[in-house]
Design a protein around this motif. Structure first.
Motif, PDB file in Angstrom:
ATOM      1  N   UNK A 197      21.559  66.524  33.690  1.00  0.00           N
ATOM      2  CA  UNK A 197      20.965  65.282  33.161  1.00  0.00           C
ATOM      3  C   UNK A 197      21.793  64.677  32.039  1.00  0.00           C
ATOM      4  N   UNK A 198      22.491  65.530  31.299  1.00  0.00           N
ATOM      5  CA  UNK A 198      23.199  65.056  30.104  1.00  0.00           C
ATOM      6  C   UNK A 198      22.260  64.735  28.961  1.00  0.00           C
ATOM      7  N   UNK A 207      22.377  61.423  42.355  1.00  0.00           N
ATOM      8  CA  UNK A 207      21.102  61.736  41.711  1.00  0.00           C
ATOM      9  C   UNK A 207      20.460  62.997  42.300  1.00  0.00           C
ATOM     10  N   UNK A 208      20.001  63.879  41.414  1.00  0.00           N
ATOM     11  CA  UNK A 208      19.285  65.079  41.862  1.00  0.00           C
ATOM     12  C   UNK A 208      17.826  64.906  41.452  1.00  0.00           C
ATOM     13  N   UNK A 209      16.931  64.872  42.452  1.00  0.00           N
ATOM     14  CA  UNK A 209      15.515  64.578  42.195  1.00  0.00           C
ATOM     15  C   UNK A 209      14.683  65.848  42.088  1.00  0.00           C
ATOM     16  N   UNK A 210      14.930  66.800  42.970  1.00  0.00           N
ATOM     17  CA  UNK A 210      14.170  68.056  42.935  1.00  0.00           C
ATOM     18  C   UNK A 210      14.344  68.720  41.571  1.00  0.00           C
ATOM     19  N   UNK A 270      14.236  71.841  40.922  1.00  0.00           N
ATOM     20  CA  UNK A 270      15.143  72.978  41.093  1.00  0.00           C
ATOM     21  C   UNK A 270      16.544  72.450  41.348  1.00  0.00           C
ATOM     22  N   UNK A 271      17.466  72.863  40.508  1.00  0.00           N
ATOM     23  CA  UNK A 271      18.832  72.353  40.607  1.00  0.00           C
ATOM     24  C   UNK A 271      19.578  73.061  41.733  1.00  0.00           C
ATOM     25  N   UNK A 272      20.202  72.302  42.609  1.00  0.00           N
ATOM     26  CA  UNK A 272      20.939  72.903  43.736  1.00  0.00           C
ATOM     27  C   UNK A 272      22.342  72.313  43.812  1.00  0.00           C
ATOM     28  N   UNK A 273      22.419  71.034  44.235  1.00  0.00           N
ATOM     29  CA  UNK A 273      23.749  70.434  44.390  1.00  0.00           C
ATOM     30  C   UNK A 273      24.410  70.180  43.042  1.00  0.00           C
ATOM     31  N   UNK A 274      23.619  70.039  41.971  1.00  0.00           N
ATOM     32  CA  UNK A 274      24.251  69.904  40.650  1.00  0.00           C
ATOM     33  C   UNK A 274      24.987  71.202  40.321  1.00  0.00           C
ATOM     34  N   UNK A 275      24.355  72.332  40.641  1.00  0.00           N
ATOM     35  CA  UNK A 275      24.965  73.646  40.363  1.00  0.00           C
ATOM     36  C   UNK A 275      26.296  73.811  41.101  1.00  0.00           C
ATOM     37  N   UNK A 276      26.303  73.561  42.399  1.00  0.00           N
ATOM     38  CA  UNK A 276      27.544  73.823  43.147  1.00  0.00           C
ATOM     39  C   UNK A 276      28.645  72.819  42.793  1.00  0.00           C
ATOM     40  N   UNK A 277      28.273  71.594  42.393  1.00  0.00           N
ATOM     41  CA  UNK A 277      29.333  70.665  41.957  1.00  0.00           C
ATOM     42  C   UNK A 277      29.801  71.017  40.537  1.00  0.00           C
ATOM     43  N   UNK A 278      28.930  71.592  39.726  1.00  0.00           N
ATOM     44  CA  UNK A 278      29.384  72.109  38.417  1.00  0.00           C
ATOM     45  C   UNK A 278      30.402  73.230  38.646  1.00  0.00           C
ATOM     46  N   UNK A 279      30.067  74.131  39.576  1.00  0.00           N
ATOM     47  CA  UNK A 279      31.005  75.228  39.882  1.00  0.00           C
ATOM     48  C   UNK A 279      32.337  74.679  40.387  1.00  0.00           C
ATOM     49  N   UNK A 280      32.268  73.662  41.257  1.00  0.00           N
ATOM     50  CA  UNK A 280      33.496  73.067  41.802  1.00  0.00           C
ATOM     51  C   UNK A 280      34.368  72.525  40.672  1.00  0.00           C
ATOM     52  N   UNK A 281      33.735  71.788  39.756  1.00  0.00           N
ATOM     53  CA  UNK A 281      34.466  71.181  38.639  1.00  0.00           C
ATOM     54  C   UNK A 281      35.039  72.265  37.727  1.00  0.00           C
ATOM     55  N   UNK A 282      34.235  73.273  37.428  1.00  0.00           N
ATOM     56  CA  UNK A 282      34.685  74.355  36.547  1.00  0.00           C
ATOM     57  C   UNK A 282      35.819  75.150  37.183  1.00  0.00           C
TER      58      UNK A 282
END
Ligand code: M6R
Length: 364
Positions: free
Chosen positions: A104-105, A149-152, A154-166
């Motif tokens: 969310x930032x 946008x992540x609506x649910x 429970x975080x899912x695609x935000x997590x895997x794109x964070x991992x990708x970026x990291x």
């Protein structure tokens, strides 16, 4: 809308091949496979130490990244949850870089931890999904995750794109420090590029995971085990199950089992074990055998090699693709998300809006 999916969470799980690909496209040149991040006003590779701070699932992404930064870039890393870190008055080294991860930032504890680090003279880098957010605005540099946008809740695609970026950040940092041989760089870029296709093949196990969710739905407790970068994934799997199915779940480092949690194991407790073929494979194999010897009901998530070794000893298994150990956290995230999702649906909970939770935690 939900595009015909029953819940936003399921839609967002299924978007992962796409959004991981979008994130990779932002950070890897598709022509020559060169991983390149935007220019920062400071040099992460010169950092004396990295301090990674976040909450919840974003914290687990940071915890995975600790393993990556240490092994690939040989930089000392501290990782902490924001609500503890912000009040600890941790002394921070000169020349340190602090990294904040947030979908969310706007998470208040993460923002206050950022402000603390700024006062302590750290360079501030954030990894954020919402472009117009306070955390992005107050940072010296921002890397965006392209999850959309992540609506649910429970975080899912935000997590895997964070991992990708990291992963891209850890790799470019390691390269700049001369810590990664050129051939390994090529292999890493290739492994990352393959993740969207492999993630799609993991989604093909959805029906099987839905069947297995029936085994979890009647349990009172579920354990998740992993080692190395799979330890944070075990914590993430347990969080996902707790937050949407309201079943008690705990994640443990598999090597810690004999220091206490093994006492919990009997033939009523499902134990989800994440076992990719990495340098800790044999260690986790013995941990699985310890659980089986106490009639624990193991649900094994492993590749062909792992299933070959343990398939006959465990109760259930799901075969995931063989992959470079670096990208295993991105792929093993998906079955734990689907297990939690289907378990919650069976329990009849409000999957997208679980009780007592908010999407963005802007209060203490
Ligand atoms: O917006 P943020 O990434 O800062 O949110 C952090 C946590 O509140 C969030 O990841 C939470 O743990 C999720 N509900 C987990 O699924």
């Amino acid at each position: 809308g939900k595009d015909g999916y029953r819940h936003y969470m399921l839609k967002e799980i299924y978007e992962q091949p796409q959004v991981i690909g979008d994130t990779l496209n932002a950070y890897i040149n598709p022509v020559n496979n060169y991983i390149a991040l935007p220019d920062f006003p400071f040099d992460v590779s010169k950092a004396t130490r990295l301090t990674i701070v976040a909450c919840g699932t974003a914290y687990y992404a940071g915890f995975v990244a600790k393993y990556w930064f240490e092994t690939l870039a040989r930089i000392p890393v501290e990782v902490d949850i924001a609500s503890e870190f912000r009040y600890r008055e941790a002394p921070l080294p000169e020349g340190g870089v602090a990294i904040f991860i947030s979908q969310s930032g706007e998470t208040l504890d993460t923002l206050e931890a950022l402000r603390y680090c700024k006062r302590q003279g750290q360079k501030i880098l954030s990894i954020v999904n919402s472009p117009e957010s306070t955390i992005a605005r107050e940072s010296d540099a921002v890397l965006y995750t392209m999850a959309g946008p992540e609506i649910g809740v429970a975080s899912t695609k935000a997590f895997t794109t964070q991992l990708t970026t990291l992963a891209c950040l850890a790799v470019t940092t390691g390269r700049a420090r001369g810590a990664i041989p050129p051939e390994r760089m090529q292999a890493i870029a290739h492994a990352l590029r393959e993740v969207p296709a492999l993630a799609a093949s993991v989604l093909a196990h959805d029906e099987r995971l839905k069947e297995l969710a029936q085994e979890l739905a009647d349990s009172r407790d579920v354990l998740y085990l992993g080692r190395g970068a799979m330890y944070p994934l075990a914590l993430e799997g347990a969080l996902k199950l707790k937050e949407i199915s309201y079943i008690h779940a705990e994640g443990y480092a598999a090597g810690e089992l004999k220091h206490g949690p093994i006492a919990l194991i009997d033939d009523n407790v499902p134990v989800v074990v994440l076992v990719p073929s990495d340098h800790l494979f044999e260690k986790v194999v013995s941990n699985v055998q310890e659980v089986c010897a106490r009639s624990g009901k193991v649900l094994l998530l492993a590749d062909k090699n792992g299933i070959g070794k343990l398939g006959d000893s465990v109760r259930w298994s799901v075969e995931l693709p063989t992959c470079d150990p670096l990208v295993a956290p991105l792929l093993y995230a998906i079955p734990v998300q689907l297990l939690a999702y289907h378990t919650a649906v069976l329990k009849g909970t409000d999957v997208d809006q679980p009780r007592n939770l908010a999407k963005s935690v802007t209060v203490e």
